[in-house]
Scaffold this motif. Structure first.
Motif, mmCIF file in Angstrom:
data_model
loop_
_atom_site.group_PDB
_atom_site.id
_atom_site.type_symbol
_atom_site.label_atom_id
_atom_site.label_comp_id
_atom_site.label_asym_id
_atom_site.label_seq_id
_atom_site.Cartn_x
_atom_site.Cartn_y
_atom_site.Cartn_z
ATOM 1 N N GLN A 1 2.027 3.202 13.205
ATOM 2 C CA GLN A 1 3.200 2.430 12.776
ATOM 3 C C GLN A 1 4.281 3.421 12.379
ATOM 4 O O GLN A 1 4.130 4.188 11.423
ATOM 5 N N ALA A 2 5.361 3.448 13.142
ATOM 6 C CA ALA A 2 6.411 4.445 12.923
ATOM 7 C C ALA A 2 7.057 4.311 11.546
ATOM 8 O O ALA A 2 7.357 5.306 10.889
ATOM 9 N N ASP A 3 7.266 3.080 11.077
ATOM 10 C CA ASP A 3 7.817 2.851 9.742
ATOM 11 C C ASP A 3 7.355 1.474 9.289
ATOM 12 O O ASP A 3 6.868 0.675 10.094
ATOM 13 N N PRO A 4 7.497 1.172 8.009
ATOM 14 C CA PRO A 4 6.977 -0.110 7.495
ATOM 15 C C PRO A 4 7.540 -1.334 8.182
ATOM 16 O O PRO A 4 6.897 -2.397 8.189
ATOM 17 N N GLU A 5 8.739 -1.252 8.762
ATOM 18 C CA GLU A 5 9.339 -2.420 9.402
ATOM 19 C C GLU A 5 8.955 -2.539 10.881
ATOM 20 O O GLU A 5 9.213 -3.567 11.499
ATOM 21 N N ALA A 6 8.371 -1.478 11.442
ATOM 22 C CA ALA A 6 8.032 -1.493 12.870
ATOM 23 C C ALA A 6 6.715 -2.228 13.092
ATOM 24 O O ALA A 6 5.862 -2.320 12.200
ATOM 25 N N ILE A 7 6.548 -2.755 14.298
ATOM 26 C CA ILE A 7 5.298 -3.417 14.666
ATOM 27 C C ILE A 7 4.247 -2.343 14.970
ATOM 28 O O ILE A 7 4.496 -1.438 15.765
ATOM 29 N N PRO A 8 3.077 -2.389 14.346
ATOM 30 C CA PRO A 8 2.061 -1.367 14.616
ATOM 31 C C PRO A 8 1.542 -1.444 16.054
ATOM 32 O O PRO A 8 1.430 -2.524 16.624
ATOM 33 N N VAL A 9 1.235 -0.285 16.588
ATOM 34 C CA VAL A 9 0.633 -0.191 17.918
ATOM 35 C C VAL A 9 -0.854 0.105 17.730
ATOM 36 O O VAL A 9 -1.227 1.105 17.123
ATOM 37 N N HIS A 10 -1.698 -0.786 18.247
ATOM 38 C CA HIS A 10 -3.153 -0.649 18.064
ATOM 39 C C HIS A 10 -3.831 -0.569 19.422
ATOM 40 O O HIS A 10 -3.600 -1.419 20.290
#
Length: 450
Positions: free
Chosen positions: A62-71
């Protein structure tokens, strides 16, 4: 540094592929996690979460808290002892961390490693396994005729297991049952001939050969470094494979008893005379080199691992007899772990190649065969002796794996100065890059397993 979703996905996929290959070739979960984290951090994915189990790997970024995590996840399907690919991937990881190759080039090279095959033909592997079986009989004190019998049995077992695996894709348990059964039946046929052979040496040698392919070392390393889920899975797999050996040998002994052939465990496990010690040392060294060869270890490692194993055998033989076999094996395995780190560094191979190969002569093939042969007689006295022998086999396996890992715990801090140890690393590294100051590259963080 990854700036878009495509590059993030490529980086995660590369890390997962590296972890898959390391896990499938026997690396510990702590080493796999640390290596994947090293690569992710170096390629710009700082703070990526990694979870490793025996059957799957996953990474989340997750690039930053507002970004959508990539799993992303990847299944670990293949299990093999392949030190050629393990070494090649270890070198690739070091090149990436040293900025000698970029992500695109690393992905291309990884594809070549996976699809490129091996420099040794498959028949050479069978020859190495057969030679390993023959030389183990020498280590156990057998004569040349028994060594030839074990050589034939070892090659036959490998070809049978290879055929069954490719033709029917059977689980490892059935392959072990078939292999152990064939080893015992060949010994039964030899015992029926007027050759006056002590065939128990041949059975013991082939049990040891089949035990060599079981990942005891990785299982205990995972247990000691906090990866309990993976450790449990590996221990269960090791127990199932060992149970297959026990089932195959037991079936062969029952058949032998039914036709009136008695196979007793009369193996000589070494003596204290100069000649017997020399024979044991030479046999153990040759068996170790043969195993390393059959496991596709680089050619440059064969002589060093043979020397290490020979010295370890001498240590185990020279330890006072009243100490007991378990402690003799423990002392010898600590020596293997101590020297493996320095030797592996000079040879530019992962320490795992050295420690697993160096432990081969001490695998408890004799204790397993003795226990089964006693149990097959089905009398109260022999049953108790057989159970004690099987418990001894279990204690020897534990002493062997824990001794080697203890040696690694001692050796790595001595190599890099104790006050510079990175406390975030859960245990000694058997695979993966280390920084020049001795710390691990990005080995922070612990498993999420419970």
């Amino acid at each position: 540094m990854p700036v878009d979703a495509r590059e993030v996905n490529l980086t995660l996929d590369f890390c997962l592929r590296i972890g898959d290959l390391l896990m499938s070739t026997g690396a510990g979960a702590a080493d796999v996690t640390a290596t994947m984290r090293s690569l992710a951090q170096h390629l710009g994915l700082r703070g990526a979460d990694i979870d490793v189990t025996y059957t799957s790997l996953s990474m989340t970024y997750q690039a930053d808290p507002e970004a959508i995590p990539v799993h992303t996840t990847r299944q670990v399907k293949n299990r093999t002892t392949d030190y050629d690919h393990l070494t090649a991937v270890d070198h690739l990881v070091r090149k990436v961390v040293a900025d000698e190759i970029d992500l695109q080039g690393a992905r291309i090279e990884l594809g070549r490693i996976i699809s490129g095959g091996h420099r040794r033909p498959r028949w050479a592997v069978t020859l190495g396994i057969a030679l390993m079986a023959g030389t183990i009989t020498i280590y156990l004190g057998g004569d040349l005729r028994v060594a030839v019998l074990a050589f034939i049995s070892g090659g036959s077992i490998d070809q049978l297991q290879l055929f069954m695996s490719r033709r029917w894709e059977l689980p490892a348990f059935y392959l072990q049952v078939a292999g152990a059964g064939v080893a015992t039946l060949i010994a039964v046929v030899a015992a029926m001939l007027p050759l006056d052979l002590d065939v128990s040496n041949s059975i013991t040698a082939n049990i040891t050969v089949m035990l060599a392919g079981i990942a005891f070392m990785g299982a205990l390393q995972d247990a000691l470094t906090g990866f309990h889920v993976t450790a449990s899975a590996r221990i269960m797999e090791a127990l199932v494979s060992t149970a297959g050996i026990i089932a195959g040998v037991t079936g062969g002994l029952v058949f032998a008893s039914a036709i009136g052939v008695q196979l007793e465990a009369s193996v000589s496990t070494g003596g204290t005379t100069l000649q017997s010690i020399t024979v044991s040392v030479v046999g153990g060294a040759l068996a170790t080199a043969a195993f390393a060869y059959s496991a596709y270890a680089p050619t440059r490692t064969l002589i060093p691992v043979a020397i290490i194993a020979g010295i370890a055998v001498a240590i185990s033989v020279l330890v006072p007899g009243d100490v007991g076999r378990t402690w003799r094996v423990a002392v010898a395995s600590v020596f293997v772990g101590l020297v493996a780190y320095a030797v592996a560094s000079r040879l530019k191979v992962p320490p795992l190649v050295i420690v697993v190969s160096g432990a081969v002569p001490f695998l408890p093939g004799y204790s397993i065969y003795r226990g089964l042969s006693m149990l097959a007689q089905e009398t109260p006295s022999t049953t108790s002796v057989g159970l004690v022998a099987l418990f001894t086999a279990a204690s020897v396996s534990l002493a062997l794996a824990s001794g080697v890992i203890l040696g690694e715990y001692i050796a790595q801090p001595l190599h890099r100065q104790a006050w510079r140890i990175e406390t975030r690393l859960a245990g000694p590294r058997l695979v993966g890059p280390l920084r020049r100051d001795g710390g691990s590259t990005g080995a922070s963080g612990k498993s999420t397993q419970t």
